[in-house]
Enzyme design. Structure first.
Site, PDB file in Angstrom:
ATOM      1  N   GLU A 274       0.792  -1.456   0.265  1.00 29.95           N
ATOM      2  CA  GLU A 274       0.271  -0.429   0.126  1.00 29.95           C
ATOM      3  C   GLU A 274       0.898   1.391   0.186  1.00 29.95           C
ATOM      4  O   GLU A 274       0.416   2.117  -0.929  1.00 29.95           O
ATOM      5  CB  GLU A 274      -1.016   0.020   1.113  1.00 29.95           C
ATOM      6  CG  GLU A 274      -2.220  -0.914   1.083  1.00 29.95           C
ATOM      7  CD  GLU A 274      -2.378  -0.825  -0.221  1.00 29.95           C
ATOM      8  OE1 GLU A 274      -3.139  -0.203  -1.004  1.00 29.95           O
ATOM      9  OE2 GLU A 274      -2.721  -2.324  -0.628  1.00 29.95           O
ATOM     10  N   TRP A 277       2.108   1.635  -3.222  1.00 29.39           N
ATOM     11  CA  TRP A 277       0.768   2.871  -4.622  1.00 29.39           C
ATOM     12  C   TRP A 277       0.907   4.215  -4.505  1.00 29.39           C
ATOM     13  O   TRP A 277       1.645   5.472  -4.412  1.00 29.39           O
ATOM     14  CB  TRP A 277      -0.342   2.782  -3.489  1.00 29.39           C
ATOM     15  CG  TRP A 277      -1.086   1.220  -4.106  1.00 29.39           C
ATOM     16  CD1 TRP A 277      -1.028   0.408  -4.060  1.00 29.39           C
ATOM     17  CD2 TRP A 277      -2.016   1.235  -5.604  1.00 29.39           C
ATOM     18  NE1 TRP A 277      -1.934  -1.162  -4.559  1.00 29.39           N
ATOM     19  CE2 TRP A 277      -2.262  -0.246  -6.142  1.00 29.39           C
ATOM     20  CE3 TRP A 277      -1.888   2.250  -6.663  1.00 29.39           C
ATOM     21  CZ2 TRP A 277      -3.140  -0.374  -7.310  1.00 29.39           C
ATOM     22  CZ3 TRP A 277      -2.562   1.912  -7.760  1.00 29.39           C
ATOM     23  CH2 TRP A 277      -2.795   0.961  -8.208  1.00 29.39           C
ATOM     24  N   TRP A 305     -19.909  14.704 -18.511  1.00 26.30           N
ATOM     25  CA  TRP A 305     -20.714  14.335 -17.130  1.00 26.30           C
ATOM     26  C   TRP A 305     -21.775  15.791 -16.557  1.00 26.30           C
ATOM     27  O   TRP A 305     -21.798  16.334 -17.767  1.00 26.30           O
ATOM     28  CB  TRP A 305     -19.472  15.281 -16.236  1.00 26.30           C
ATOM     29  CG  TRP A 305     -17.872  15.046 -15.865  1.00 26.30           C
ATOM     30  CD1 TRP A 305     -17.140  15.174 -16.815  1.00 26.30           C
ATOM     31  CD2 TRP A 305     -17.454  13.509 -15.413  1.00 26.30           C
ATOM     32  NE1 TRP A 305     -15.620  14.434 -16.273  1.00 26.30           N
ATOM     33  CE2 TRP A 305     -15.897  13.369 -16.454  1.00 26.30           C
ATOM     34  CE3 TRP A 305     -18.068  12.963 -15.307  1.00 26.30           C
ATOM     35  CZ2 TRP A 305     -15.663  12.291 -15.351  1.00 26.30           C
ATOM     36  CZ3 TRP A 305     -17.682  11.146 -14.710  1.00 26.30           C
ATOM     37  CH2 TRP A 305     -16.135  11.228 -14.771  1.00 26.30           C
ATOM     38  N   ASN A 340     -10.469   3.171   3.566  1.00 26.37           N
ATOM     39  CA  ASN A 340     -10.238   3.494   1.929  1.00 26.37           C
ATOM     40  C   ASN A 340     -11.288   2.503   1.278  1.00 26.37           C
ATOM     41  O   ASN A 340     -11.326   2.729   0.302  1.00 26.37           O
ATOM     42  CB  ASN A 340      -8.535   3.001   2.383  1.00 26.37           C
ATOM     43  CG  ASN A 340      -8.665   2.467   0.001  1.00 26.37           C
ATOM     44  OD1 ASN A 340      -8.017   3.147  -0.195  1.00 26.37           O
ATOM     45  ND2 ASN A 340      -8.393   1.029  -0.349  1.00 26.37           N
ATOM     46  N   TRP A 358     -15.215  14.137 -11.394  1.00 28.31           N
ATOM     47  CA  TRP A 358     -14.618  13.459 -10.295  1.00 28.31           C
ATOM     48  C   TRP A 358     -13.889  14.788  -9.557  1.00 28.31           C
ATOM     49  O   TRP A 358     -13.339  14.246  -8.887  1.00 28.31           O
ATOM     50  CB  TRP A 358     -13.559  12.739 -10.543  1.00 28.31           C
ATOM     51  CG  TRP A 358     -12.328  12.771 -12.406  1.00 28.31           C
ATOM     52  CD1 TRP A 358     -12.487  12.333 -13.519  1.00 28.31           C
ATOM     53  CD2 TRP A 358     -11.414  13.641 -12.091  1.00 28.31           C
ATOM     54  NE1 TRP A 358     -11.272  13.335 -14.466  1.00 28.31           N
ATOM     55  CE2 TRP A 358     -10.200  14.020 -12.980  1.00 28.31           C
ATOM     56  CE3 TRP A 358     -10.642  14.294 -10.518  1.00 28.31           C
ATOM     57  CZ2 TRP A 358      -9.252  14.564 -13.253  1.00 28.31           C
ATOM     58  CZ3 TRP A 358      -9.211  14.978 -10.830  1.00 28.31           C
ATOM     59  CH2 TRP A 358      -8.327  14.693 -12.222  1.00 28.31           C
ATOM     60  N   TRP A 381      -9.063   9.331  -7.648  1.00 30.41           N
ATOM     61  CA  TRP A 381     -10.019   9.267  -7.588  1.00 30.41           C
ATOM     62  C   TRP A 381     -10.047   9.271  -9.560  1.00 30.41           C
ATOM     63  O   TRP A 381     -11.195   8.891  -9.966  1.00 30.41           O
ATOM     64  CB  TRP A 381     -10.662  11.035  -8.055  1.00 30.41           C
ATOM     65  CG  TRP A 381     -10.875  11.309  -6.920  1.00 30.41           C
ATOM     66  CD1 TRP A 381     -10.620  11.678  -5.038  1.00 30.41           C
ATOM     67  CD2 TRP A 381     -12.419  11.466  -5.894  1.00 30.41           C
ATOM     68  NE1 TRP A 381     -11.922  11.100  -4.352  1.00 30.41           N
ATOM     69  CE2 TRP A 381     -12.597  11.711  -4.970  1.00 30.41           C
ATOM     70  CE3 TRP A 381     -13.687  11.347  -7.130  1.00 30.41           C
ATOM     71  CZ2 TRP A 381     -14.129  12.047  -4.256  1.00 30.41           C
ATOM     72  CZ3 TRP A 381     -14.867  11.000  -6.539  1.00 30.41           C
ATOM     73  CH2 TRP A 381     -14.846  11.724  -5.411  1.00 30.41           C
TER      74      TRP A 381
HETATM   75  C1  FAD Z   1     -11.290   9.022  -3.755  1.00 35.14           C
HETATM   76  C2  FAD Z   1      -9.643   7.957  -2.670  1.00 35.14           C
HETATM   77  C3  FAD Z   1      -9.631   9.150  -2.553  1.00 35.14           C
HETATM   78  C4  FAD Z   1      -8.137   9.400  -1.427  1.00 35.14           C
HETATM   79  N1  FAD Z   1      -7.304  10.168  -1.339  1.00 35.14           N
HETATM   80  C5  FAD Z   1      -6.425   9.524  -0.390  1.00 35.14           C
HETATM   81  C6  FAD Z   1      -5.465  10.922   0.280  1.00 35.14           C
HETATM   82  O1  FAD Z   1      -5.682  12.588  -0.020  1.00 35.14           O
HETATM   83  N2  FAD Z   1      -4.453  10.725   0.953  1.00 35.14           N
HETATM   84  C7  FAD Z   1      -3.994   9.553   1.372  1.00 35.14           C
HETATM   85  O2  FAD Z   1      -3.497   9.590   2.247  1.00 35.14           O
HETATM   86  N3  FAD Z   1      -4.581   8.461   0.454  1.00 35.14           N
HETATM   87  C8  FAD Z   1      -5.990   8.440  -0.128  1.00 35.14           C
HETATM   88  N4  FAD Z   1      -6.455   7.476  -0.205  1.00 35.14           N
HETATM   89  C9  FAD Z   1      -5.563   6.426  -0.361  1.00 35.14           C
HETATM   90  C10 FAD Z   1      -6.523   5.299   0.917  1.00 35.14           C
HETATM   91  O3  FAD Z   1      -7.449   5.589   1.030  1.00 35.14           O
HETATM   92  C11 FAD Z   1      -5.957   6.389   2.429  1.00 35.14           C
HETATM   93  O4  FAD Z   1      -3.955   6.796   2.439  1.00 35.14           O
HETATM   94  C12 FAD Z   1      -5.742   5.086   3.526  1.00 35.14           C
HETATM   95  O5  FAD Z   1      -7.322   5.032   3.780  1.00 35.14           O
HETATM   96  C13 FAD Z   1      -4.938   5.918   4.588  1.00 35.14           C
HETATM   97  O6  FAD Z   1      -5.386   5.460   5.461  1.00 35.14           O
HETATM   98  P1  FAD Z   1      -3.971   4.525   6.397  1.00 35.14           P
HETATM   99  O7  FAD Z   1      -3.184   5.062   6.847  1.00 35.14           O
HETATM  100  O8  FAD Z   1      -4.836   3.451   7.525  1.00 35.14           O
HETATM  101  O9  FAD Z   1      -4.076   3.256   5.530  1.00 35.14           O
HETATM  102  P2  FAD Z   1      -2.864   1.567   5.640  1.00 35.14           P
HETATM  103  O10 FAD Z   1      -4.377   1.334   5.327  1.00 35.14           O
HETATM  104  O11 FAD Z   1      -2.163   1.733   7.190  1.00 35.14           O
HETATM  105  O12 FAD Z   1      -1.918   2.199   4.187  1.00 35.14           O
HETATM  106  C14 FAD Z   1      -0.838   2.732   4.714  1.00 35.14           C
HETATM  107  C15 FAD Z   1      -0.021   4.196   4.119  1.00 35.14           C
HETATM  108  O13 FAD Z   1       0.105   3.251   2.390  1.00 35.14           O
HETATM  109  C16 FAD Z   1      -0.668   5.005   2.006  1.00 35.14           C
HETATM  110  N5  FAD Z   1      -1.814   3.878   1.177  1.00 35.14           N
HETATM  111  C17 FAD Z   1      -2.892   3.121   1.317  1.00 35.14           C
HETATM  112  N6  FAD Z   1      -3.719   2.729   0.425  1.00 35.14           N
HETATM  113  C18 FAD Z   1      -3.006   3.604  -1.149  1.00 35.14           C
HETATM  114  C19 FAD Z   1      -4.091   3.739  -1.589  1.00 35.14           C
HETATM  115  N7  FAD Z   1      -4.508   3.311  -2.117  1.00 35.14           N
HETATM  116  N8  FAD Z   1      -3.457   5.430  -2.744  1.00 35.14           N
HETATM  117  C20 FAD Z   1      -2.463   5.661  -1.737  1.00 35.14           C
HETATM  118  N9  FAD Z   1      -1.285   5.558  -0.695  1.00 35.14           N
HETATM  119  C21 FAD Z   1      -1.717   4.498  -0.425  1.00 35.14           C
HETATM  120  C22 FAD Z   1      -1.508   5.482   2.691  1.00 35.14           C
HETATM  121  O14 FAD Z   1       0.187   6.622   2.921  1.00 35.14           O
HETATM  122  C23 FAD Z   1      -1.258   4.837   4.225  1.00 35.14           C
HETATM  123  O15 FAD Z   1      -1.349   6.124   5.336  1.00 35.14           O
HETATM  124  C24 FAD Z   1      -7.282   7.791  -1.425  1.00 35.14           C
HETATM  125  C25 FAD Z   1      -8.494   6.822  -1.788  1.00 35.14           C
HETATM  126  C26 FAD Z   1      -9.436   7.082  -2.697  1.00 35.14           C
HETATM  127  C27 FAD Z   1      -9.771   5.456  -2.998  1.00 35.14           C
END
Ligand code: FAD
Length: 466
Positions: A274, A277, A305, A340, A358, A381
């Site tokens: 993650e 990502w 849109w 997420n 979006w 997005w």
């Molecule tokens: C529409 C949409 C918008 C999002 N906007 C953001 C945002 O503005 N900022 C943001 O940090 N994340 C964003 N995410 C990704 C993700 O939802 C969050 O990083 C995650 O929910 C953060 O919670 P956590 O730290 O407990 O994640 P964990 O599950 O603990 O993951 C660890 C770390 O991995 C990174 N990560 C995890 N999933 C993703 C992902 N899909 N894309 C990129 N990095 C990821 C984050 O830095 C996160 O803290 C978005 C996802 C979607 C679908």
């Protein structure tokens, strides 16, 4: 030699690439943070403001304990940074590189002012483990699909791992200097007075959170991460966004944990992927800064849109009539964070069921998310809207009721954020309009999903010309 570190989204002292580079060059230093009115006025997120201020306060305290005052100044960076550099007679100004179009223009302007004053700007890329130019395809081009990027990323790590710096190292001494009142805006800033809901800012809190996650939750991460009612993820996204902890540290501590606890290895590996990502989306933004406003895939540029102000308003307020969507939107507005899985569902609902651009959803997220990050938010997005790098195929459209039944089967998440549904029987919870007596104070669905799905398919196909 004298240096000044200009802090931005790198609010830590440990494993800090730019400060380490500065320490190699100078023996006296000072620290600066600029409250840029453009960025402050742009965000409506009180949660993000609170997190930023807490992280700054914690940084200031640690710097003070080492005899270095943190200068916090309100103003336009292009004017403030060269002015402070001049006043302190520094030779070098260090900073961590940033990639949004705005940040690039700002940094270029600051660099050119500093250089014309005979000073050097030392910019170090540090927000991710590998920079955008380091993980490329075999042809030497930027990746546009995650899986090969991930493989290349781990191959680069295996070839030369980037471990965090083993110990704190700063330039030797602080530049002797008395702050004026206007250089201490931190003490005049008010923390939002509402009760805390989001994560605690600051480096110590981040490290504690990381250890707790690895000790108690990472073993179940693979399954728990998709269940919004369970607190199964690390919740470190805001800390990473503001650079309160380094990505290198997360990888290092995660891998160390997997060595010591082989039973947790699958969870750790999933979690680190993650984080990859995050690196991927940061690289996409760096290589294609125009994605902040444009589709990554131009075949969708003519997509029709809809404007639908009522639909957008219902989505923002969590009043669409689809419980999992409404719970997510209320979690976002109330707490500044959203799970997420639910981010994916609400983004799909806006772009496919409502056919709303979006960019409007991404803006709303940035206005509310404590972790609002231009690269990851844009990537998420554009993924949901099928316009992005490695997107959800346009014909795969989430059914919000089925998603709710699958990921929130007992309805604990929905009940927590949508109290109107607290007494609805679980079997009707994700389609309350089917209940013998639907709750009177909860809206009927604003669109019928099956019809909305067909409409989206038609509009997407028309845009693709197929
Ligand atoms: C529409 C949409 C918008 C999002 N906007 C953001 C945002 O503005 N900022 C943001 O940090 N994340 C964003 N995410 C990704 C993700 O939802 C969050 O990083 C995650 O929910 C953060 O919670 P956590 O730290 O407990 O994640 P964990 O599950 O603990 O993951 C660890 C770390 O991995 C990174 N990560 C995890 N999933 C993703 C992902 N899909 N894309 C990129 N990095 C990821 C984050 O830095 C996160 O803290 C978005 C996802 C979607 C679908």
């Amino acid at each position: 030699m004298r240096g000044l570190h200009w802090f931005r989204n790198d609010l830590r002292l440990r494993d800090h690439g730019a400060i380490l580079a500065l320490a190699d060059r100078v023996d006296e230093w000072a620290a600066l943070f600029v409250f840029d009115p453009k960025l402050l006025d742009e965000t409506l997120s009180r949660n993000r403001d609170r997190f930023l201020i807490e992280s700054l306060a914690s940084l200031a305290e640690e710097l003070e304990s080492r005899g270095v005052p943190l200068l916090t100044v309100r103003g336009v960076p292009e004017e403030v940074v060269p002015r402070i550099a001049e006043r302190l007679r520094v030779d070098v100004v260090s900073s961590s590189e940033a990639d949004t179009p705005y940040a690039r223009r700002r940094d270029e302007a600051v660099r050119s002012r500093l250089e014309s004053d005979g000073r050097e700007m030392l910019a170090v890329r540090d927000h991710t483990v590998f920079g955008p130019e380091e993980i490329l395809t075999k042809k030497g081009t930027a990746h546009s699909i995650y899986s090969p990027y991930r493989r290349a990323w781990w191959a680069a790590w295996a070839a030369a791992p980037r471990w965090p710096a083993p110990r704190l190292r700063l330039p030797e001494r602080a530049i002797p200097y008395e702050r004026s009142a206007s250089e201490d805006s931190l003490s005049t800033l008010d923390l939002p007075t509402s009760a805390r809901i989001g994560p605690t800012g600051g480096e110590t809190a981040a490290r504690r959170r990381l250890s707790r996650f690895l000790e108690s939750r990472v073993g179940r991460y693979e399954t728990d991460r998709d269940v919004p009612a369970v607190d199964g993820t690390a919740r470190l996204s805001a800390h990473l966004r503001f650079g309160v902890i380094s990505a290198r540290k997360c990888f290092a501590v995660g891998l160390e944990h997997a060595e010591e606890h082989p039973e947790d290895r699958p969870g750790v590996e999933k979690w680190l992927d993650e984080l990859v990502w995050r690196e991927f989306y940061a690289a996409v933004l760096a290589n294609r800064p125009e994605v902040t406003t444009q589709n990554f895939r131009s075949e969708y540029d003519d997509l029709a849109w809809r404007r639908d102000p009522e639909g957008f308003e219902a989505w923002c307020r969590g009043r669409t009539g689809y419980p999992i969507v409404d719970a997510g939107m209320r979690q976002l507005v109330e707490t500044g964070w959203m799970h997420n899985r639910v981010r994916m569902i609400v983004a799909s609902f806006l772009t496919k069921d409502l056919l709303i651009d979006w960019r409007r959803g991404a803006r709303f997220f940035m206005d509310h998310l404590v972790d609002g990050d231009p690269a990851s938010n844009n990537g998420g997005w554009q993924w949901a809207a099928s316009t992005g790098t490695d997107p959800q195929p346009y014909f795969r459209i989430f059914n919000p009721s089925k998603q709710g039944e699958r990921w929130d089967p007992d309805g604990d998440y929905v009940r927590r954020f949508v109290p109107e549904l607290a007494d609805v029987e679980t079997r009707y919870l994700h389609s309350p309009w089917l209940a013998p007596t639907p709750p009177a104070d909860y809206p009927a669905p604003i669109v019928a999903h099956d019809e909305a799905r067909k409409r989206a398919l038609d509009v997407y196909r028309a845009a693709r010309g197929s």
